[in-house]
Design an enzyme around this catalytic site. Structure first.
Site, PDB file in Angstrom:
ATOM      1  N   GLU A 162       0.855  -1.194   0.000  1.00 23.47           N
ATOM      2  CA  GLU A 162       0.000   0.000   0.000  1.00 23.47           C
ATOM      3  C   GLU A 162       0.883   1.233   0.000  1.00 23.47           C
ATOM      4  OE1 GLU A 162      -4.079  -0.276   2.047  1.00 23.47           O
ATOM      5  OE2 GLU A 162      -2.846  -1.602   3.221  1.00 23.47           O
ATOM      6  N   HIS A 198      -9.229   9.906   2.731  1.00 21.80           N
ATOM      7  CA  HIS A 198      -8.884   8.787   1.844  1.00 21.80           C
ATOM      8  C   HIS A 198      -9.272   9.187   0.426  1.00 21.80           C
ATOM      9  CE1 HIS A 198      -8.565   4.830   0.114  1.00 21.80           C
ATOM     10  NE2 HIS A 198      -8.057   4.376   1.252  1.00 21.80           N
ATOM     11  N   ARG A 225      -1.382   9.844   0.826  1.00 24.07           N
ATOM     12  CA  ARG A 225      -2.833  10.012   0.649  1.00 24.07           C
ATOM     13  C   ARG A 225      -3.262  11.466   0.511  1.00 24.07           C
ATOM     14  NH1 ARG A 225      -5.307   5.362   4.593  1.00 24.07           N
ATOM     15  NH2 ARG A 225      -4.649   3.702   3.199  1.00 24.07           N
ATOM     16  N   HIS A 265     -11.249  10.023   6.689  1.00 23.57           N
ATOM     17  CA  HIS A 265     -10.897   8.624   6.931  1.00 23.57           C
ATOM     18  C   HIS A 265     -10.313   8.401   8.321  1.00 23.57           C
ATOM     19  CE1 HIS A 265      -9.856   4.580   5.771  1.00 23.57           C
ATOM     20  NE2 HIS A 265      -8.561   4.781   5.921  1.00 23.57           N
ATOM     21  N   ARG A 288      -1.073   9.403   8.669  1.00 26.86           N
ATOM     22  CA  ARG A 288      -0.887   7.976   8.969  1.00 26.86           C
ATOM     23  C   ARG A 288      -0.574   7.176   7.707  1.00 26.86           C
ATOM     24  NH1 ARG A 288      -4.233   3.516   8.719  1.00 26.86           N
ATOM     25  NH2 ARG A 288      -5.849   4.907   7.959  1.00 26.86           N
TER      26      ARG A 288
HETATM   27  C1  SIN Z   1      -7.394   1.164   2.734  1.00 27.74           C
HETATM   28  O1  SIN Z   1      -7.530  -0.046   2.627  1.00 27.74           O
HETATM   29  O2  SIN Z   1      -7.163   1.882   1.788  1.00 27.74           O
HETATM   30  C2  SIN Z   1      -7.546   1.771   4.074  1.00 27.74           C
HETATM   31  C3  SIN Z   1      -6.656   1.135   5.031  1.00 27.74           C
HETATM   32  C4  SIN Z   1      -6.026   2.100   5.958  1.00 27.74           C
HETATM   33  O3  SIN Z   1      -6.357   3.265   5.930  1.00 27.74           O
HETATM   34  O4  SIN Z   1      -5.135   1.688   6.705  1.00 27.74           O
END
Ligand code: SIN
Length: 509
Positions: free
Chosen positions: A112, A226, A272, A328, A363
């Protein structure tokens, strides 16, 4: 009057982890204002980050977490998080929690944004939160009492110590519950905003309660938006996990042009705030934005929750998913120390309601479930180490005035927050919002609340006001806090934090 050992307000992952450890030695009651599965943890699609891969180690996870947090994180706390995380995860696996595996049987590790390695564990594809909370709920079922549909509305304090909670039960009756230790685990503030990934019940209740009790709060201006909420007919339908971009999906505008290529070297997996701002700017110009999922192989198997969501809304005919940013995660919260302790003896905070300092100004993905596990456990350990206090079991009620007055609709607050304290902020908008919020209540005055609807609205106004005024005070941009009138990070603000406490001016420390 009976007194419980520990009351926990909220039933997400951090609450369950703490309850599990505490309940081996103490009497624990969890109060939740809705049901035990109505939490952000339960809804979490993203996984849990832990340096367990062969090519990984805690120092790499530490570096990535600090960089994503703009080096505004508390480095000692981050070290605790990334060093203790893998052992905690392995312990849960030993107890029977199953994470997704590769064909050969090794743990499947996803990628990610801002993680330099594949280090995200998932369970049930994109249903990690559900798998983890269900597992823990099962583990604690014999030892912990869970009271649903009862909303904690205030903390009871006596002689400088938290003594429990005032609540409103499912019949609307006011009740008082006394406890030696009280833990706030009510989550963040996502549903203060019009578009959000959060459960609708997550409106900052615990933070508002703590503020009314004079507890110290910090970093409330730092909110993560998000980038990719699934969007249709003016409504958000749910989250499209960043893991989808981790598997190759990319963002395009309505003309099919990739929008992230020239914006950041990490492209679609940029931090993000950068991705959310780019999408926001496109939408402000009247251009629709889509996530192209055509490169993701086996989408329905890998992301069953999102696939089902698309099916339910007839969005599975095209690989282009319409997206919009939504609130988010709150990086700030109730200021806590290493063991969840707050500035009020007898009161602790865990999970998103707590500020542990690990997330800095932004975060990194999948560190929140990890924070819940590590700091939920440390908080329980801290509570278990305390000698019993000399509790005087008689009720102490505040002489504050019961709240009367006209309050705005919840949706009006959500609209104003999205408009003026959202992805992009400035002095003019924040000032307008502050004045609007102050028309409805006095944020400095004592208030008591005796019905649930009023409690929720007052909590929303209180936390909205705290976010707005903190965002006004921070005259720079950093991580999740972006101001068009101060668009860059300033060295003057680098190590400054804005702390908040009832009847005190916002302090910059
Ligand atoms: C996501 O799956 O994009 C959100 C997970 C997160 O914010 O840690």
């Amino acid at each position: 009057m009976p007194c419980t050992d520990v009351i926990i307000i909220g039933g997400g992952l951090s609450a369950l982890v703490a309850a599990k450890k505490l309940s081996k030695h103490k009497n624990v009651i969890i109060f939740t204002k809705s049901t035990k599965t109505s939490s952000n943890s339960y809804m979490a699609q993203g996984g849990v980050a832990a340096a367990i891969g062969k090519d990984d180690d805690w120092s790499s996870h530490f570096k990535d977490t600090m960089a994503a947090g703009c080096h505004y994180n508390l480095s000692d706390q981050v070290r605790t998080l990334v060093q203790q995380g893998p052992a905690q995860i392995k312990q849960l696996m030993k107890e029977g929690l199953e994470f997704d595996q590769e064909t050969g049987g090794s743990i499947a590790l996803g990628k990610e944004g801002a993680h330099s390695r594949r280090r995200i564990l998932h369970a049930g594809g994109d249903a990690t939160g559900k798998a983890m909370t269900t597992f823990l709920l099962h583990q604690i079922s014999d030892n912990v009492t869970i009271i649903e549909q009862e909303m904690a509305v205030d903390l009871i304090t006596e002689r400088g110590r938290c003594r429990g909670i005032k609540s409103i039960d499912k019949n609307g009756s006011v009740r008082h519950h006394f406890a030696e230790h009280t833990v706030i685990a009510t989550g963040g503030v996502g549903s203060l905003y019009k578009f959000t990934s959060n459960h609708s019940s997550v409106i900052g209740d615990g933070i508002a309660m703590a503020y009314r009790a004079g507890v110290e709060l910090v970093d409330l201006e730092f909110i993560q938006f998000h980038p990719t909420m699934l969007y249709q007919h003016g409504e958000v339908l749910g989250l499209v996990s960043e893991a989808v971009r981790g598997e190759g999906a990319f963002l395009v505008d309505e003309h099919g042009r990739k929008i992230m290529d020239n914006v950041h070297p990490l492209g679609d997996l940029a931090p993000r705030d950068v991705v959310a701002r780019e999408i926001y700017n496109q939408i402000q110009q009247g251009i629709d934005v889509f996530l192209d999922i055509s490169p993701v192989s086996n989408f329905s198997k890998r992301f069953p929750t999102i696939h089902r969501l698309c099916q339910e809304h007839d969005l599975n005919g095209s690989p282009l998913l319409p997206v919009i940013p939504g609130s988010h995660f709150l990086m700030g919260g109730i200021k806590t120390g290493k063991g969840g302790e707050t500035s009020l003896p007898g009161l602790y905070a865990v999970g998103e309601a707590a500020w542990t300092g690990v997330h800095g100004a932004n975060r990194i993905a999948s560190n929140s479930l990890l924070e819940g596990i590590v700091f939920g456990d440390l908080t329980a350990e801290n509570i278990l180490s305390k000698a019993p206090s000399l509790l005087v079991n008689h009720p102490v009620f505040s002489n504050a005035q019961t709240f009367k007055g006209t309050l705005p609709e919840k949706d009006a607050i959500r609209w104003m927050m999205a408009e003026y304290a959202g992805v992009v902020r400035n002095q003019q908008g924040l000032t307008k919002l502050k004045k609007w919020l102050e028309e409805f209540f006095d944020p400095h005055g004592p208030i008591t609340i005796d019905n649930r609807e009023t409690a929720e609205k007052v909590n929303m106004l209180t936390v909205a006001w705290l976010i707005t005024t903190s965002a006004l005070a921070r005259r720079e941009s950093r991580g999740g806090h972006y101001r068009t009138d101060f668009p860059v990070s300033s060295t003057e603000w680098k190590n400054k934090r804005i702390t908040r406490q009832l009847q005190k001016q916002a302090a910059v420390i």
